[in-house]
Write a protein that holds these residues in place. Sequence first.
Motif, mmCIF file in Angstrom:
data_model
loop_
_atom_site.group_PDB
_atom_site.id
_atom_site.type_symbol
_atom_site.label_atom_id
_atom_site.label_comp_id
_atom_site.label_asym_id
_atom_site.label_seq_id
_atom_site.Cartn_x
_atom_site.Cartn_y
_atom_site.Cartn_z
ATOM 1 N N PRO A 275 0.818 -1.216 0.000
ATOM 2 C CA PRO A 275 0.000 0.000 0.000
ATOM 3 C C PRO A 275 0.851 1.265 0.000
ATOM 4 C CG PRO A 275 0.117 -0.898 2.206
ATOM 5 C CD PRO A 275 0.823 -1.894 1.325
ATOM 6 N N GLN A 276 0.258 2.371 -0.466
ATOM 7 C CA GLN A 276 0.940 3.657 -0.528
ATOM 8 C C GLN A 276 0.727 4.412 0.784
ATOM 9 O OE1 GLN A 276 2.884 5.051 -2.839
ATOM 10 N NE2 GLN A 276 2.991 7.143 -2.076
ATOM 11 N N PRO A 277 1.792 4.679 1.558
ATOM 12 C CA PRO A 277 1.634 5.443 2.800
ATOM 13 C C PRO A 277 1.105 6.842 2.503
ATOM 14 C CG PRO A 277 3.766 4.362 2.717
ATOM 15 C CD PRO A 277 3.171 4.249 1.344
ATOM 16 N N PRO A 278 0.222 7.362 3.334
ATOM 17 C CA PRO A 278 -0.382 8.664 3.041
ATOM 18 C C PRO A 278 0.576 9.840 3.232
ATOM 19 C CG PRO A 278 -1.185 7.808 5.135
ATOM 20 C CD PRO A 278 -0.385 6.709 4.506
ATOM 21 N N GLU A 279 1.512 9.744 4.180
ATOM 22 C CA GLU A 279 2.386 10.874 4.474
ATOM 23 C C GLU A 279 3.848 10.442 4.424
ATOM 24 O OE1 GLU A 279 1.348 13.269 7.896
ATOM 25 O OE2 GLU A 279 -0.658 12.388 7.909
ATOM 26 N N LEU A 280 4.705 11.359 3.973
ATOM 27 C CA LEU A 280 6.117 11.040 3.790
ATOM 28 C C LEU A 280 6.854 10.850 5.115
ATOM 29 C CD1 LEU A 280 8.674 10.735 2.048
ATOM 30 C CD2 LEU A 280 8.906 13.238 2.138
ATOM 31 N N LEU A 281 6.772 11.812 6.015
ATOM 32 C CA LEU A 281 7.640 11.791 7.189
ATOM 33 C C LEU A 281 7.371 10.618 8.134
ATOM 34 C CD1 LEU A 281 8.103 15.584 7.983
ATOM 35 C CD2 LEU A 281 9.406 14.068 6.479
ATOM 36 N N PRO A 282 6.127 10.289 8.460
ATOM 37 C CA PRO A 282 5.916 9.082 9.276
ATOM 38 C C PRO A 282 6.440 7.825 8.589
ATOM 39 C CG PRO A 282 3.942 10.449 9.270
ATOM 40 C CD PRO A 282 4.864 11.017 8.233
ATOM 41 N N PHE A 283 6.284 7.774 7.272
ATOM 42 C CA PHE A 283 6.797 6.634 6.507
ATOM 43 C C PHE A 283 8.313 6.539 6.631
ATOM 44 C CE2 PHE A 283 8.400 5.346 2.177
ATOM 45 C CZ PHE A 283 8.190 3.979 2.332
ATOM 46 N N LEU A 284 9.015 7.665 6.509
ATOM 47 C CA LEU A 284 10.481 7.649 6.585
ATOM 48 C C LEU A 284 10.970 7.287 7.982
ATOM 49 C CD1 LEU A 284 11.586 10.651 4.357
ATOM 50 C CD2 LEU A 284 11.585 8.210 3.823
ATOM 51 N N ARG A 285 10.257 7.701 9.019
ATOM 52 C CA ARG A 285 10.661 7.321 10.372
ATOM 53 C C ARG A 285 10.563 5.800 10.547
ATOM 54 N NH1 ARG A 285 11.098 12.339 9.978
ATOM 55 N NH2 ARG A 285 12.794 11.466 8.737
ATOM 56 N N GLU A 286 9.537 5.207 9.946
ATOM 57 C CA GLU A 286 9.389 3.746 9.987
ATOM 58 C C GLU A 286 10.533 3.070 9.224
ATOM 59 O OE1 GLU A 286 6.454 0.390 7.988
ATOM 60 O OE2 GLU A 286 5.574 2.321 8.575
ATOM 61 N N VAL A 287 10.865 3.605 8.047
ATOM 62 C CA VAL A 287 11.943 3.043 7.237
ATOM 63 C C VAL A 287 13.278 3.153 7.969
ATOM 64 C CG1 VAL A 287 13.266 3.326 5.100
ATOM 65 C CG2 VAL A 287 10.760 3.464 5.046
ATOM 66 N N GLU A 288 13.545 4.291 8.576
ATOM 67 C CA GLU A 288 14.811 4.493 9.282
ATOM 68 C C GLU A 288 14.985 3.495 10.422
ATOM 69 O OE1 GLU A 288 14.385 8.553 10.370
ATOM 70 O OE2 GLU A 288 14.631 9.283 8.319
ATOM 71 N N GLN A 289 13.892 3.237 11.141
ATOM 72 C CA GLN A 289 13.973 2.264 12.233
ATOM 73 C C GLN A 289 14.235 0.860 11.682
ATOM 74 O OE1 GLN A 289 10.416 1.866 14.617
ATOM 75 N NE2 GLN A 289 11.519 0.864 16.291
ATOM 76 N N TRP A 290 13.598 0.542 10.552
ATOM 77 C CA TRP A 290 13.811 -0.764 9.931
ATOM 78 C C TRP A 290 15.257 -0.918 9.456
ATOM 79 C CZ3 TRP A 290 15.141 -2.117 4.904
ATOM 80 C CH2 TRP A 290 15.025 -3.478 4.574
ATOM 81 N N ILE A 291 15.834 0.139 8.918
ATOM 82 C CA ILE A 291 17.238 0.093 8.497
ATOM 83 C C ILE A 291 18.134 -0.251 9.678
ATOM 84 C CG2 ILE A 291 19.182 1.474 7.641
ATOM 85 C CD1 ILE A 291 17.112 3.087 5.993
ATOM 86 N N ASP A 292 17.902 0.424 10.809
ATOM 87 C CA ASP A 292 18.746 0.223 11.992
ATOM 88 C C ASP A 292 18.583 -1.168 12.600
ATOM 89 O OD1 ASP A 292 19.845 2.739 11.821
ATOM 90 O OD2 ASP A 292 18.458 3.656 13.260
#
Length: 516
Positions: A275-292
């Motif tokens: 699915p397409q996340p509605p907002e950029l910044l919450p999505f990026l915070r999720e991605v950053e945590q997954w990277i770590d």
Amino acid sequence: MRINYGMAAAFAALFLLGAPVSRGADAPPPAQQDKDDKQQKPVPEPKLWTTRNQIRIGGKAIDYQASTGTLLMKNEQDEPIALFGFTAYVRQGQDQRTRPIVFAYNGGPGSASAWLHMGILGPRRAVIEDLASNTRGPFKLVDNEYSFLDRADLVLIDPVGTGFSRPVGKAEGKQFWGVDNDIKSVSDFIVRYLGDYKRWGSPKFILGESYGGIRTGGVSYDLLTRHNVALNGIILVSPYLDFVTGTAGLNSDAGDANFFSTYAATAWYHKVLNPQPPELLPFLREVEQWIDTVYHPVLYKGARATPEERQAALDGLARYTGVSAAYWDAANLRMSENQFLQELMRAQGKTVGRIDSRFAAGMPNRIAETTAFDPYASAVAPAIVAAFNDYARSELGVVTEQKYVLSGGLYKDWDASHVQPDSNGWKVPYANVLPDISYAMTMNPKMKVLVQTGYFDLACPYGTVKSALDHLNITPELRRNVQLEFYEAGHMMYVHPASMGKFSEDIKTFLDQSSN
């Protein structure tokens, strides 16, 4: 009669190579003659063109003098080595001892300052339509309401081999084209300018974009240690600071991991996620945590990662980029930005911009794994080049037959090694100026640092910038001197209308807070 000039030239070359050369008894050998000719070659005179102008910023009239030209630089033996090009904007009626001054340049290496000059910093700027192809004239100039000339004077620098700057006399380009040689030559220019234009007492700042981050890191330390010039602050725009952690596709765990959040941001922008996340910044915070927690640890483990850990990584790679898990698996969980830019929208026949990944264009070669052109650069560069050349000659009064070199391609001949402050004089093969900045901040604890980075920059992704700042070897107290600002745009965030105002205000606030 039609003459085959190619064949004639070939025969002439064979003749000259095979025949003995006759010369008089008193004539010097060819090598000595070439050397003598080079020594006797006249050195061009430096030139300066000056105009007076006015601009309104924030409703107030700002009178300024624009000076465009070159300074003749010399080496320690007082021999001329370069004509160093610049454009300076100095507000009139000000006390120059207290008036801040900002030295600014782009990166490359091998890029002239016209991008910053015409994009956001100068009192006049090119009209750039965001996300459009700015390739058809007429190209327009307007007064730049985002200029900071109401706060500080500005000197835009073109390093040797770019703009109108070039080596002269016995000097050759290779004397300037390398990390450390470039740092030294730019530092020397700044010191020369401070003396010639009586600006030693001014609050001093440097603004560098892209590779200008490596240059600024080195110059801030070099100025302090070699010239005793202390800066009030440095401004790092989309900075490249460390070759290893700032480059993807080299099988470097940190480098590959640092690019991924911008891969995700790019996929979000082009709506290829499901699915397409509605907002950029919450999505990026999720991605950053997954990277770590998932991605970087699996890269570090390599073959030691369990099948379950690898599958978890593949699932996330596909989920956050829209690129298939099969492709990521074939790529062994790693991808350079060029591969990603080709693969992301291959099915739609599009390639994506590296400098600004919001841009996309047609893909002539739909099976290629690397990009043949950058949709951002091809959309913006023609307007920048046309605007600067028209502006320099019609408004700044420049009279020259010399071509203004926007990009000299110097990176191909660039010496990437660097002597770090803590390397005991040993050249590290690939530049990392985090030690330079760490030492400069420690030795000059009043120096402030503003860093500006865009979410859609795949030349210097924001993940590489954050990682670099996290690895500055400075105290918690000094970390309070570092300010990081984000923009929903790319490498040159100032082409994005919503980011232009923020870019300008962030710099003005920084100058105000760091000038006293």
